[in-house]
Design a protein around this motif. Structure first.
Motif, mmCIF file in Angstrom:
data_model
loop_
_atom_site.group_PDB
_atom_site.id
_atom_site.type_symbol
_atom_site.label_atom_id
_atom_site.label_comp_id
_atom_site.label_asym_id
_atom_site.label_seq_id
_atom_site.Cartn_x
_atom_site.Cartn_y
_atom_site.Cartn_z
ATOM 1 N N THR A 184 -8.046 -6.913 5.835
ATOM 2 C CA THR A 184 -9.326 -5.713 5.653
ATOM 3 C C THR A 184 -9.994 -5.178 6.833
ATOM 4 O O THR A 184 -9.848 -5.725 7.883
ATOM 5 N N GLU B 101 -9.360 -1.064 1.052
ATOM 6 C CA GLU B 101 -7.541 -1.376 0.686
ATOM 7 C C GLU B 101 -7.301 -2.683 1.498
ATOM 8 O O GLU B 101 -7.870 -2.894 2.647
ATOM 9 N N GLY C 210 -13.358 -5.445 -1.373
ATOM 10 C CA GLY C 210 -11.807 -5.410 -1.391
ATOM 11 C C GLY C 210 -11.227 -7.105 -1.252
ATOM 12 O O GLY C 210 -10.193 -7.318 -2.036
ATOM 13 N N LYS D 188 -9.183 -9.317 -4.028
ATOM 14 C CA LYS D 188 -7.734 -9.610 -4.021
ATOM 15 C C LYS D 188 -7.814 -11.108 -4.208
ATOM 16 O O LYS D 188 -6.911 -11.629 -4.746
ATOM 17 N N ILE E 130 -4.425 1.244 6.480
ATOM 18 C CA ILE E 130 -5.229 0.860 5.444
ATOM 19 C C ILE E 130 -6.700 1.690 5.244
ATOM 20 O O ILE E 130 -7.109 1.967 6.573
ATOM 21 N N ILE F 11 0.850 -1.253 -0.044
ATOM 22 C CA ILE F 11 -0.193 0.046 0.212
ATOM 23 C C ILE F 11 1.000 1.198 0.022
ATOM 24 O O ILE F 11 0.496 2.337 -0.394
#
Ligand code: ADP
Length: 190
Positions: free
Chosen positions: A95, A75, A118, A122, A71, A66
């Motif tokens: 997360t 993200e 998110g 991923k 985060i 990142i």
């Protein structure tokens, strides 16, 4: 109990996510990946044997992936499963869900959707077939469990339109009481 959305199966299960046989598990982290309590602490301890060490690994991964020390909702940071590999787990996806403190509104819902989506995206990128989530934000962060389960349903349905690799999504409830409550939501909404 399971629901099918296009090529995707969504299942509610009961158990300890640190021993759940799926290729990826999700951590309900805080934004600094401090893993101080709840499911985050349990994952850190089970994965590395030492929580401080897993926090160090997580923060290093966050800087690499990142480029920051925190985060935002949506993200995610990926860390290796380490000792969890014995259960077939390959990745831990961190997360961050919203803090509710007992209150629920559209803003919390949007943040939770981002956090779930998110992690799903991923997992798809990592070519994972199965992914298991804890009830993000329904513990220390104080969001109502039923609303969290409904948000999972909506988000997994939306994601099913874009999933290339993920085929199974599990929501793993720790206590039997939470499991029964989650099942009721599925019976009504599903
Ligand atoms: P948050 O701060 O996002 O609310 P918590 O870790 O406090 O995160 O709780 C999220 C959910 O994870 C809660 O429903 C809690 O009961 C559950 N939980 C705690 N430990 C485990 C575990 N080992 N496996 C699965 N779920 C767990």
């Amino acid at each position: 109990m399971e629901l099918r959305f296009r090529n995707l199966i969504f299942k509610i299960a009961q158990g300890d996510i640190t021993r759940f046989r799926s290729e990826a598990i999700v951590n309900a982290a805080n934004k600094y990946l401090e893993h101080g309590g709840g499911v985050a602490y349990a994952i850190a301890r089970a994965a590395a044997g030492n929580v401080r060490e897993y926090i160090r690994i997580s923060k290093e991964a966050m800087r690499e992936q990142i480029g920051r020390d925190w985060i935002e909702h949506g993200e995610v940071v990926v860390t290796p499963a380490l000792r969890l590999e014995q259960y077939g787990i390959k990745y831990v996806i961190h997360t961050v869900g919203p803090y509710c403190g007992g209150r629920w509104d559209e803003d919390k819902k949007e943040k939770l959707k981002k956090a779930i989506l998110g992690a799903l995206r991923k997992a798809d990128e990592l070519k994972v077939r199965s992914i298991a989530f804890p009830a993000i934000s329904a513990g220390i962060y104080g969001c109502p469990l039923e609303e969290v389960v409904r948000t999972f349903l909506e988000t997994v349905e939306k994601f099913s339109g874009e999933a290339d690799n993920v085929r199974e999504v599990y929501l793993v409830l720790y206590s039997s009481e939470d499991y029964e409550r989650a099942l009721k939501v599925l019976e009504v909404e599903g």
